[in-house]
Scaffold this active site. Structure first.
Site, short mmCIF file in Angstrom:
data_model
loop_
_atom_site.label_atom_id
_atom_site.label_comp_id
_atom_site.label_asym_id
_atom_site.label_seq_id
_atom_site.Cartn_x
_atom_site.Cartn_y
_atom_site.Cartn_z
N TYR A 57 33.85 17.93 20.25
CA TYR A 57 33.34 19.00 19.06
C TYR A 57 33.82 18.37 17.54
O TYR A 57 34.23 17.33 17.65
CB TYR A 57 34.36 20.18 18.85
CG TYR A 57 35.50 20.44 18.26
CD1 TYR A 57 35.55 20.89 17.55
CD2 TYR A 57 36.12 19.88 19.57
CE1 TYR A 57 36.88 21.03 16.39
CE2 TYR A 57 37.75 20.55 19.16
CZ TYR A 57 38.03 20.70 17.96
OH TYR A 57 38.78 20.90 17.31
N CYS A 58 32.73 18.47 16.81
CA CYS A 58 32.42 17.73 14.92
C CYS A 58 33.18 19.26 14.72
O CYS A 58 33.55 20.45 14.87
CB CYS A 58 31.83 17.55 15.00
SG CYS A 58 29.82 17.72 15.42
N ARG A 59 32.27 19.41 13.20
CA ARG A 59 32.11 19.92 12.34
C ARG A 59 31.37 21.03 12.89
O ARG A 59 30.47 22.24 12.44
CB ARG A 59 31.52 19.53 10.74
CG ARG A 59 31.94 21.00 10.37
CD ARG A 59 31.30 20.29 8.75
NE ARG A 59 31.02 21.60 7.28
CZ ARG A 59 29.53 22.07 7.81
NH1 ARG A 59 28.70 21.15 8.48
NH2 ARG A 59 29.40 22.95 6.71
N SER A 76 30.31 23.75 17.70
CA SER A 76 31.24 22.71 17.04
C SER A 76 31.79 23.99 16.11
O SER A 76 32.13 24.52 16.62
CB SER A 76 30.94 21.53 16.46
OG SER A 76 30.63 20.48 17.54
N TRP A 77 33.14 23.14 15.36
CA TRP A 77 33.77 23.79 14.55
C TRP A 77 33.12 25.28 13.94
O TRP A 77 34.00 26.19 13.65
CB TRP A 77 34.73 23.09 13.55
CG TRP A 77 35.28 23.82 12.94
CD1 TRP A 77 36.00 23.70 11.30
CD2 TRP A 77 36.53 23.84 13.28
NE1 TRP A 77 37.22 24.55 10.77
CE2 TRP A 77 37.32 24.74 12.25
CE3 TRP A 77 37.33 24.72 14.39
CZ2 TRP A 77 38.61 25.10 12.26
CZ3 TRP A 77 38.57 24.96 14.69
CH2 TRP A 77 39.15 25.96 13.47
#
Length: 152
Positions: free
Chosen positions: A103-105, A131-132
């Site tokens: 995951y990321c932003r 994600s985030w």
């Protein structure tokens, strides 16, 4: 007599920019908030939740039980021998058949990480495409619902 001038060459390290990054060539299967929530509540030594955001982003918050490999050094990290990987990142390098959820932003960098890991031979890869941003929204929603439940 000829004169030549030289222009100094400057090299800089650039932060990963999802706007200029190449689109992934392989689309990893995606997972939902519900799946990631279970992983965060029940960590397992053979299942990895990997945050590929940069350290300054991770410092603002992360999903519980997640570990971090910034995308800016992701490929180099995957190429490290197991012992060096663990020394650098503080956790065991995932086996090529173990579950890895990235995951990321917002899901773009995690898609890139999924593609890179796939090209390097990892087989059980998933992308938390929300994600985030999705995590934060769902956690706030859950807390709000818990608040309403407590008022009864």
């Amino acid at each position: 007599m000829s004169s030549t001038s030289t222009t100094p060459i400057l090299t800089t390290h650039k932060r990963f920019n999802s706007q200029t990054a190449a689109a992934p060539m392989w689309d990893a299967p995606t997972v939902s908030y519900k799946t990631v929530k279970k992983m965060s509540e029940q960590p397992s030594p053979n299942k990895y939740l990997i945050d590929v955001r940069e350290p300054d982003e991770v410092a603002q918050g992360s999903i519980p039980s997640a570990v971090s490999i910034p995308l800016s050094g992701f490929g180099a990290s995957l190429a490290l021998p197991d012992i060096e990987f663990e020394a650098k990142h503080g956790f065991k390098k995932p086996g090529k058949d173990e579950l890895v959820v990235f995951y990321c932003r917002s899901g773009k960098r995690s898609a890139t990480a999924s593609d890179e890991a796939h090209r390097r031979g990892w087989k059980n890869i998933k992308n938390y495409s929300g994600s985030w941003l999705d995590w934060v929204a769902k956690e706030q929603e859950r807390k709000q619902n818990d608040k309403w439940d407590d008022d009864d």
